[in-house]
Design a protein around this motif. Structure first.
Motif, PDB file in Angstrom:
ATOM      1  N   ILE A 182      -0.724   3.750  -2.406  1.00 43.49           N
ATOM      2  CA  ILE A 182      -1.674   4.948  -2.079  1.00 43.49           C
ATOM      3  C   ILE A 182      -1.400   6.170  -2.339  1.00 43.49           C
ATOM      4  N   LYS A 229      -6.543  13.414   2.219  1.00 49.95           N
ATOM      5  CA  LYS A 229      -7.203  14.075   1.056  1.00 49.95           C
ATOM      6  C   LYS A 229      -8.742  13.942   1.152  1.00 49.95           C
ATOM      7  N   ALA A 279      -2.732   6.876  -5.590  1.00 47.42           N
ATOM      8  CA  ALA A 279      -4.357   6.906  -5.707  1.00 47.42           C
ATOM      9  C   ALA A 279      -4.659   8.336  -5.046  1.00 47.42           C
ATOM     10  N   GLU A 280      -3.691   8.839  -3.834  1.00 41.29           N
ATOM     11  CA  GLU A 280      -4.135  10.074  -3.269  1.00 41.29           C
ATOM     12  C   GLU A 280      -3.867  11.277  -4.434  1.00 41.29           C
ATOM     13  N   GLN A 281      -2.800  11.205  -5.093  1.00 39.22           N
ATOM     14  CA  GLN A 281      -2.284  12.181  -6.346  1.00 39.22           C
ATOM     15  C   GLN A 281      -3.576  12.393  -7.248  1.00 39.22           C
ATOM     16  N   PRO A 315       0.721  -1.168   0.039  1.00 40.29           N
ATOM     17  CA  PRO A 315      -0.078  -0.018   0.077  1.00 40.29           C
ATOM     18  C   PRO A 315       0.780   1.171  -0.102  1.00 40.29           C
ATOM     19  N   ARG A 338      -8.201   9.067  -7.170  1.00 43.83           N
ATOM     20  CA  ARG A 338      -8.757   7.560  -6.903  1.00 43.83           C
ATOM     21  C   ARG A 338      -8.918   7.226  -5.591  1.00 43.83           C
ATOM     22  N   ILE A 339      -8.316   8.104  -4.638  1.00 40.77           N
ATOM     23  CA  ILE A 339      -8.389   7.393  -3.267  1.00 40.77           C
ATOM     24  C   ILE A 339      -9.749   7.532  -2.766  1.00 40.77           C
ATOM     25  N   LEU A 382     -11.056   4.256  -3.776  1.00 44.85           N
ATOM     26  CA  LEU A 382     -10.406   3.148  -3.224  1.00 44.85           C
ATOM     27  C   LEU A 382     -10.997   3.223  -1.484  1.00 44.85           C
ATOM     28  N   THR A 383     -10.958   4.206  -0.979  1.00 41.00           N
ATOM     29  CA  THR A 383     -11.414   4.456   0.433  1.00 41.00           C
ATOM     30  C   THR A 383     -12.831   3.999   0.735  1.00 41.00           C
ATOM     31  N   SER A 440      -7.405   8.815   4.403  1.00 41.60           N
ATOM     32  CA  SER A 440      -6.366   9.715   3.728  1.00 41.60           C
ATOM     33  C   SER A 440      -6.671  11.023   3.963  1.00 41.60           C
TER      34      SER A 440
END
Ligand code: C2E
Ligand code: CA
Ligand code: CA
Ligand code: CA
Length: 278
Positions: free
Chosen positions: A77, A120, A80-82, A73, A85-86, A89-90, A118
């Motif tokens: 992760i 974000k 995905a944060e940038q 991860p 997509r986070i 995913l979350t 996260s």
């Protein structure tokens, strides 16, 4: 400057270049993985002290890549944060975790679930509504859900962005400060996070009976948290000696390989059955 340039070239690692296409394609592959089932959720048990019973689990996302194997991860992760997509995913992890928690709750009333949130997402104003709907759908008590937010993550977000956390807290959802001790937050800042629990980072935990100053730090952290009405969870407990030291200092819960590694849902349920009681 020429010297700096030279150093940069010396440090150049051709393996990094080979990895570049993989990093670029990671994003689109993450989308596929969400749909194909290559992305899944592992659960690591949480042990209550001093009763020594399993009272909950932390959900940890896993990516079983068809060619690369298990992608950690910490690698995907941030990607995905940038990309934003986070959020998907979350949502995915939350849905699985709440469903799993509700299922286990039939046999083990009061079983809690923790999910990593996260930074974000703290700026996402809809996050509290989304979580509220999810809890309703599975009839999962808000008090049984803990959202883990890292100290550094919360710090990176402006204080104003902590609004969703406050709304979630007033719904009854619990908030944990993850990796406690590794960030650079001030006490003033920590006071603004409506935390019900702090998780002491494993770097402190693992030195607890070897290093005297680490022991003092953990001990006073436990006392401070307790005086603020917060629970303390120790992460990364790998041996019995550390667990004993933590129990002696009044730590409320422990997590780590000694107690159990993160496992698939079915294995978690099997483990709980063999213990007999949660
Ligand atoms: P974390 O939240 O601090 O999670 C604990 C990490 O320590 C996990 O690594 C876990 O497998 C590992 N661990 C647990 N017990 C032990 C132990 O006794 N010894 C050692 N050495 N390690 C232990 P993992 O699963 O690789 O996750 C790494 C990080 O990735 C997590 O750190 C968390 O920040 C992030 N992460 C994982 N799943 C999610 C997720 O669904 N959403 C978000 N936003 N972040 C996630
Ligand atoms: Ca965590
Ligand atoms: Ca942690
Ligand atoms: Ca960590």
């Amino acid at each position: 400057e020429a010297l700096a340039e030279g150093r940069k070239w010396k440090k150049f690692d051709p393996a990094k270049l080979k990895e570049a296409p993989w990093r670029l394609s990671m994003l689109s592959q993450l989308d596929t993985a969400l749909e194909s089932g290559d992305l899944w959720v592992a659960y690591q048990p949480k042990l209550e002290l001093p009763s020594r019973t399993i009272v909950g689990a932390e959900a940890l996302v896993r990516w079983s890549h068809p060619e690369k194997g298990a992608v950690p991860p910490v690698e995907f992760i941030p990607v995905a944060e940038q990309s934003g997509r986070i959020i998907d995913l979350t949502t995915f992890v939350l849905e699985r975790a709440v469903r799993a928690g509700a299922f286990i709750g039939h046999r083990h009333p009061g079983f809690g679930m923790s999910v990593n949130l996260s930074a974000k997402l703290l700026g996402e104003t809809e996050i509290d509504t989304m979580i509220g709907r999810l809890l309703d759908r599975y009839a999962f008590a808000p008090e049984l859900l803990t959202l883990e937010v890292t100290e550094t993550a919360a710090l990176a977000t402006g204080v104003g962005a902590l609004e969703p956390l406050h709304r979630l807290r007033s719904m009854g959802v619990r908030i944990a400060i993850d990796d406690y001790g590794t960030g650079l937050s001030t006490l003033e800042y920590l006071r603004r996070i409506p935390a019900t629990e702090i998780k002491i980072d494993r770097s402190f935990v693992q030195a607890v009976y070897k290093n005297h100053s680490d022991k003092l730090m953990v001990h006073s952290t436990i006392q401070l948290a307790h005086s603020l009405g917060q629970k303390v969870v120790a992460e990364g407990v790998e041996d019995a000696q550390t667990l004993e030291a933590l129990a002696f200092m009044g730590c409320d819960e422990a997590q780590g390989y000694l107690i159990g590694r993160p496992v698939a849902f079915r294995e978690l349920v099997r483990g709980l059955r063999s213990v007999g009681k949660a």
